[in-house]
Write a protein that holds these residues in place. Structure first.
Motif, PDB file in Angstrom:
ATOM      1  N   GLU A   1      75.204  27.419 104.188  1.00 47.22           N
ATOM      2  CA  GLU A   1      74.070  26.801 103.513  1.00 47.22           C
ATOM      3  C   GLU A   1      73.861  25.355 103.954  1.00 47.22           C
ATOM      4  N   LEU A   2      74.960  24.606 104.086  1.00 44.59           N
ATOM      5  CA  LEU A   2      74.850  23.157 104.288  1.00 44.59           C
ATOM      6  C   LEU A   2      74.593  22.770 105.737  1.00 44.59           C
ATOM      7  N   ASN A   3      75.223  23.478 106.673  1.00 47.32           N
ATOM      8  CA  ASN A   3      75.089  23.063 108.074  1.00 47.32           C
ATOM      9  C   ASN A   3      73.646  23.007 108.571  1.00 47.32           C
ATOM     10  N   PRO A   4      72.810  24.020 108.271  1.00 49.86           N
ATOM     11  CA  PRO A   4      71.402  23.907 108.705  1.00 49.86           C
ATOM     12  C   PRO A   4      70.685  22.725 108.058  1.00 49.86           C
ATOM     13  N   ALA A   5      70.990  22.476 106.780  1.00 51.41           N
ATOM     14  CA  ALA A   5      70.346  21.353 106.091  1.00 51.41           C
ATOM     15  C   ALA A   5      70.771  20.027 106.714  1.00 51.41           C
ATOM     16  N   LEU A   6      72.067  19.920 106.988  1.00 50.09           N
ATOM     17  CA  LEU A   6      72.570  18.690 107.605  1.00 50.09           C
ATOM     18  C   LEU A   6      71.997  18.499 109.003  1.00 50.09           C
ATOM     19  N   ALA A   7      71.848  19.596 109.726  1.00 52.52           N
ATOM     20  CA  ALA A   7      71.281  19.506 111.072  1.00 52.52           C
ATOM     21  C   ALA A   7      69.872  18.920 111.015  1.00 52.52           C
ATOM     22  N   GLU A   8      69.095  19.362 110.032  1.00 54.05           N
ATOM     23  CA  GLU A   8      67.725  18.865 109.885  1.00 54.05           C
ATOM     24  C   GLU A   8      67.711  17.381 109.518  1.00 54.05           C
ATOM     25  N   ILE A   9      68.687  16.967 108.714  1.00 52.39           N
ATOM     26  CA  ILE A   9      68.708  15.580 108.216  1.00 52.39           C
ATOM     27  C   ILE A   9      69.427  14.641 109.187  1.00 52.39           C
ATOM     28  N   ILE A  10      70.596  15.062 109.650  1.00 51.01           N
ATOM     29  CA  ILE A  10      71.508  14.159 110.358  1.00 51.01           C
ATOM     30  C   ILE A  10      71.243  14.072 111.854  1.00 51.01           C
ATOM     31  N   VAL A  11      71.031  15.213 112.502  1.00 50.46           N
ATOM     32  CA  VAL A  11      70.961  15.227 113.973  1.00 50.46           C
ATOM     33  C   VAL A  11      69.953  14.225 114.543  1.00 50.46           C
ATOM     34  N   PRO A  12      68.754  14.080 113.960  1.00 48.47           N
ATOM     35  CA  PRO A  12      67.788  13.134 114.549  1.00 48.47           C
ATOM     36  C   PRO A  12      68.093  11.662 114.255  1.00 48.47           C
ATOM     37  N   ILE A  13      68.997  11.403 113.308  1.00 46.60           N
ATOM     38  CA  ILE A  13      69.173  10.037 112.808  1.00 46.60           C
ATOM     39  C   ILE A  13      69.612   9.037 113.879  1.00 46.60           C
ATOM     40  N   PRO A  14      70.665   9.311 114.681  1.00 49.11           N
ATOM     41  CA  PRO A  14      71.068   8.302 115.681  1.00 49.11           C
ATOM     42  C   PRO A  14      69.941   7.866 116.610  1.00 49.11           C
ATOM     43  N   ASP A  15      69.127   8.829 117.058  1.00 51.20           N
ATOM     44  CA  ASP A  15      68.018   8.477 117.950  1.00 51.20           C
ATOM     45  C   ASP A  15      66.954   7.657 117.215  1.00 51.20           C
ATOM     46  N   LEU A  16      66.705   7.992 115.951  1.00 51.37           N
ATOM     47  CA  LEU A  16      65.743   7.219 115.158  1.00 51.37           C
ATOM     48  C   LEU A  16      66.244   5.798 114.935  1.00 51.37           C
ATOM     49  N   LEU A  17      67.551   5.660 114.697  1.00 53.39           N
ATOM     50  CA  LEU A  17      68.139   4.325 114.511  1.00 53.39           C
ATOM     51  C   LEU A  17      68.034   3.509 115.797  1.00 53.39           C
ATOM     52  N   ALA A  18      68.274   4.161 116.933  1.00 52.25           N
ATOM     53  CA  ALA A  18      68.172   3.465 118.223  1.00 52.25           C
ATOM     54  C   ALA A  18      66.733   2.988 118.458  1.00 52.25           C
ATOM     55  N   THR A  19      65.773   3.815 118.082  1.00 54.87           N
ATOM     56  CA  THR A  19      64.368   3.423 118.199  1.00 54.87           C
ATOM     57  C   THR A  19      64.061   2.235 117.294  1.00 54.87           C
ATOM     58  N   SER A  20      64.614   2.276 116.091  1.00 54.34           N
ATOM     59  CA  SER A  20      64.431   1.167 115.142  1.00 54.34           C
ATOM     60  C   SER A  20      64.978  -0.137 115.711  1.00 54.34           C
ATOM     61  N   ALA A  21      66.150  -0.052 116.342  1.00 53.86           N
ATOM     62  CA  ALA A  21      66.765  -1.244 116.934  1.00 53.86           C
ATOM     63  C   ALA A  21      65.909  -1.793 118.066  1.00 53.86           C
ATOM     64  N   THR A  22      65.336  -0.889 118.869  1.00 53.96           N
ATOM     65  CA  THR A  22      64.466  -1.303 119.979  1.00 53.96           C
ATOM     66  C   THR A  22      63.220  -2.002 119.459  1.00 53.96           C
ATOM     67  N   LEU A  23      62.616  -1.420 118.433  1.00 50.03           N
ATOM     68  CA  LEU A  23      61.407  -2.014 117.861  1.00 50.03           C
ATOM     69  C   LEU A  23      61.697  -3.372 117.223  1.00 50.03           C
ATOM     70  N   SER A  24      62.930  -3.534 116.738  1.00 47.13           N
ATOM     71  CA  SER A  24      63.339  -4.808 116.140  1.00 47.13           C
ATOM     72  C   SER A  24      63.772  -5.827 117.183  1.00 47.13           C
ATOM     73  N   ARG A  25      63.780  -5.394 118.461  1.00 49.72           N
ATOM     74  CA  ARG A  25      64.132  -6.263 119.599  1.00 49.72           C
ATOM     75  C   ARG A  25      65.555  -6.821 119.477  1.00 49.72           C
ATOM     76  N   LEU A  26      66.460  -5.974 119.030  1.00 46.85           N
ATOM     77  CA  LEU A  26      67.857  -6.370 118.989  1.00 46.85           C
ATOM     78  C   LEU A  26      68.431  -6.333 120.407  1.00 46.85           C
ATOM     79  N   ASP A  27      69.359  -7.253 120.697  1.00 49.10           N
ATOM     80  CA  ASP A  27      70.028  -7.183 121.997  1.00 49.10           C
ATOM     81  C   ASP A  27      71.000  -5.998 121.976  1.00 49.10           C
ATOM     82  N   SER A  28      71.582  -5.685 123.132  1.00 52.10           N
ATOM     83  CA  SER A  28      72.395  -4.466 123.243  1.00 52.10           C
ATOM     84  C   SER A  28      73.621  -4.495 122.341  1.00 52.10           C
ATOM     85  N   THR A  29      74.272  -5.666 122.228  1.00 50.06           N
ATOM     86  CA  THR A  29      75.459  -5.763 121.381  1.00 50.06           C
ATOM     87  C   THR A  29      75.098  -5.593 119.914  1.00 50.06           C
TER      88      THR A  29
END
Length: 218
Positions: free
Chosen positions: A30-58
């Protein structure tokens, strides 16, 4: 705050399944499909957020480590979330923490000049011409200047503990300690390589280059 809210939601999902009458195997189903929908895209979305915020690499890596750590925390105690936890932990350690370690060590070695001298040594090894002491940029005085800069840079760090201001913003003290240790190991390895190359008798430095360095690698 949005990441904290998401972590709380994930924790509630896990808690709901743990307190239900559903078997552990069914919970995983039951949980794994739900987590996949919620969690899997998150790292890429966070990376996009950091880019839009113009954070340096560190700063981006620190931000991602902090955010993903907060997502992992509510998942650790949940057997049915093991797949999602493992995937996030693997990405955190082998992408973001690895990037932080490499960036910090590279920055330090470039600032004190060791990286440049090693680059000349590697290039000369490919060319295979003459002893190191005769290579432009590796004259005894030039190498000694870098050795002093290295010593000064090392002593300038906070208590010699390799505390870097940006990395010190990591919320998890385990990760701060890990980065300090591995950055120190990388710096030590590079200094050892330079020391070994210069003190090799084949390099033909006066006194085998011993007087150039105040400290042996150990």
């Amino acid at each position: 705050q949005q990441v904290r809210d998401l972590a709380a939601l994930v924790g509630e999902l896990g808690q709901s399944l743990r307190s239900s009458l559903v078997s552990p195997e069914d919970s995983k189903h039951e949980l794994n499909p739900a987590l996949a929908e919620i969690i899997v895209p998150i790292p890429d979305l966070l990376a996009t957020s950091a880019t839009l915020s113009r954070l340096d690499s560190t700063s981006t890596s620190v931000y991602l480590v902090n955010c993903i750590s907060s997502l992992i925390l509510p998942l650790v105690s949940s057997d049915c979330a093991q797949e999602a936890t493992t995937a996030l932990q693997d990405r955190l350690e082998h992408v973001y923490l690895s990037s932080l370690i490499k960036e910090q060590a590279t920055h330090f070695l470039a600032d004190c000049g060791i990286a440049h001298k090693l680059a000349i040594i590697h290039h000369r090894a490919d060319a295979g011409s003459g002893p190191l002491s005769t290579v432009l940029g590796l004259e005894p005085r030039a190498v000694e200047t870098v050795a002093r800069a290295f010593e000064s840079s090392l002593l300038d760090l906070s208590g010699g503990a390799l505390l870097f201001p940006t990395v010190d913003r990591l919320l998890n003290p385990k990760y701060r300690s890990l980065i300090r240790q591995q950055v120190a190991e990388m710096i030590s390895a590079q200094y050892t390589e330079l020391y070994s190359a210069i003190t090799d008798p084949a390099a033909e430095y006066p006194d085998h280059g011993i007087r150039i360095f105040r400290y042996k690698p150990d």
